[in-house]
Design an enzyme around this catalytic site. Structure first.
Site, PDB file in Angstrom:
ATOM      1  N   GLU A  43       0.856  -1.247   0.016  1.00 49.66           N
ATOM      2  CA  GLU A  43       0.164  -0.021   0.073  1.00 49.66           C
ATOM      3  C   GLU A  43       0.962   1.407   0.192  1.00 49.66           C
ATOM      4  OE1 GLU A  43      -3.083   0.071  -0.656  1.00 49.66           O
ATOM      5  OE2 GLU A  43      -3.688  -2.039  -0.003  1.00 49.66           O
TER       6      GLU A  43
ATOM      7  N   CYS B 185      -7.736  -2.018   8.035  1.00 50.39           N
ATOM      8  CA  CYS B 185      -6.511  -2.069   7.426  1.00 50.39           C
ATOM      9  C   CYS B 185      -5.860  -0.628   7.122  1.00 50.39           C
ATOM     10  CB  CYS B 185      -6.367  -2.938   5.950  1.00 50.39           C
ATOM     11  SG  CYS B 185      -6.596  -4.611   6.621  1.00 50.39           S
TER      12      CYS B 185
ATOM     13  N   HIS C 258      -1.382  -5.714   1.914  1.00 47.38           N
ATOM     14  CA  HIS C 258      -2.642  -6.540   1.796  1.00 47.38           C
ATOM     15  C   HIS C 258      -2.325  -7.777   1.004  1.00 47.38           C
ATOM     16  CE1 HIS C 258      -5.756  -3.509   2.569  1.00 47.38           C
ATOM     17  NE2 HIS C 258      -6.162  -4.483   3.130  1.00 47.38           N
TER      18      HIS C 258
HETATM   19  N1  PCA Z   1      -8.482  -6.828   6.278  1.00 44.36           N
HETATM   20  C1  PCA Z   1      -9.204  -5.854   6.495  1.00 44.36           C
HETATM   21  C2  PCA Z   1      -9.319  -5.525   8.053  1.00 44.36           C
HETATM   22  C3  PCA Z   1      -8.376  -6.636   8.519  1.00 44.36           C
HETATM   23  C4  PCA Z   1      -7.914  -7.351   7.550  1.00 44.36           C
HETATM   24  O1  PCA Z   1      -7.217  -8.427   7.564  1.00 44.36           O
HETATM   25  C5  PCA Z   1      -9.187  -4.748   5.607  1.00 44.36           C
HETATM   26  O2  PCA Z   1      -8.638  -4.714   4.448  1.00 44.36           O
HETATM   27  O3  PCA Z   1      -9.540  -3.372   6.058  1.00 44.36           O
END
Ligand code: PCA
Length: 216
Positions: free
Chosen positions: A80, A143, A167
């Site tokens: 990200e 996240c 992610h």
């Molecule tokens: N993914 C979520 C929150 C926790 C996770 O593992 C997200 O993409 O916000």
């Protein structure tokens, strides 16, 4: 020894596992270059995710902090670029909080860019044979909350820390029996995290620039 803190979220949204913690814990205790990898599982709960991460920061005094989360439907690992000062949850968190259009921190700026070498990380992940790209939005759920929040902590209290977010896709067992659900094998996720962490360490040591070019 210098340390890298990796966190992985608990399961949420009806899943029984979160690929983030399942893959992050595989790196616990690993040595990469001259750094030790330390890890922790954090809750999918507004502010508690940050409190747990801060406890781990105080415990381990890491130089690099990378939070990892599940991006259901992603076909590749996503490093990200930016966290935004916005909590806008499409589903409640694991304790029922569902802020709509609220700030993460009232006194924070609109956004924080990752202070990790995101291009160098993607390059090293791809060179390791792992599908990975840069993502320009971590969403507005937990996240993003963690990415923005840890950047806020670093900016205000822990200036020695460089931080960012990755992610990752579902694990194959989360996709089993479901048509069209992308997933990635645990060994690939782990190889991707190792490559990403290696690039972050090389950057922290001044051996590469943010694009991955050698400085030696
Ligand atoms: N993914 C979520 C929150 C926790 C996770 O593992 C997200 O993409 O916000």
């Amino acid at each position: 020894m210098k340390r890298v803190l990796l966190t992985g979220f608990q399961p949420f949204g009806g899943e029984t596992i979160n690929p983030a913690w399942v893959s992050v814990r595989e790196l616990s205790g690993m040595k990469i270059r001259d750094y030790e990898i330390v890890t922790g599982e954090i809750p999918v709960v507004r502010y508690k995710a940050l409190e747990e991460t801060e406890k781990l920061i105080l415990l381990y005094e890491p130089e690099i902090v990378i939070n990892v989360g599940q991006a259901g439907g992603a076909m590749e690992m996503r490093v990200e670029r930016v966290g935004v000062n916005c909590d806008d949850y499409s589903i409640p968190d694991n304790e029922g909080n569902q802020p709509i259009g609220e700030k993460v921190f009232d006194d924070g700026p609109d956004a924080y860019f990752s202070t990790l070498p995101i291009k160098a990380m993607v390059k090293m992940m791809n060179e390791a044979g792992v599908p990975a790209t840069i993502s320009n939005s971590a969403g507005t759920y937990l996240c993003n909350h963690a990415m923005y929040g840890v950047a806020y902590l670093a900016a205000t209290r822990y200036p020695q820390i460089i931080t960012g977010f990755i992610h990752i896709p579902f694990l194959p067992e989360q996709a089993a029996g479901k048509r069209g659900r992308a997933s990635m094998a645990l060994s690939t996720l782990v190889a991707g995290l190792e490559a990403a962490v290696t690039a972050a360490i090389d950057y922290a040591k001044g051996d590469i620039d943010a694009e991955g070019g050698s400085l030696n």
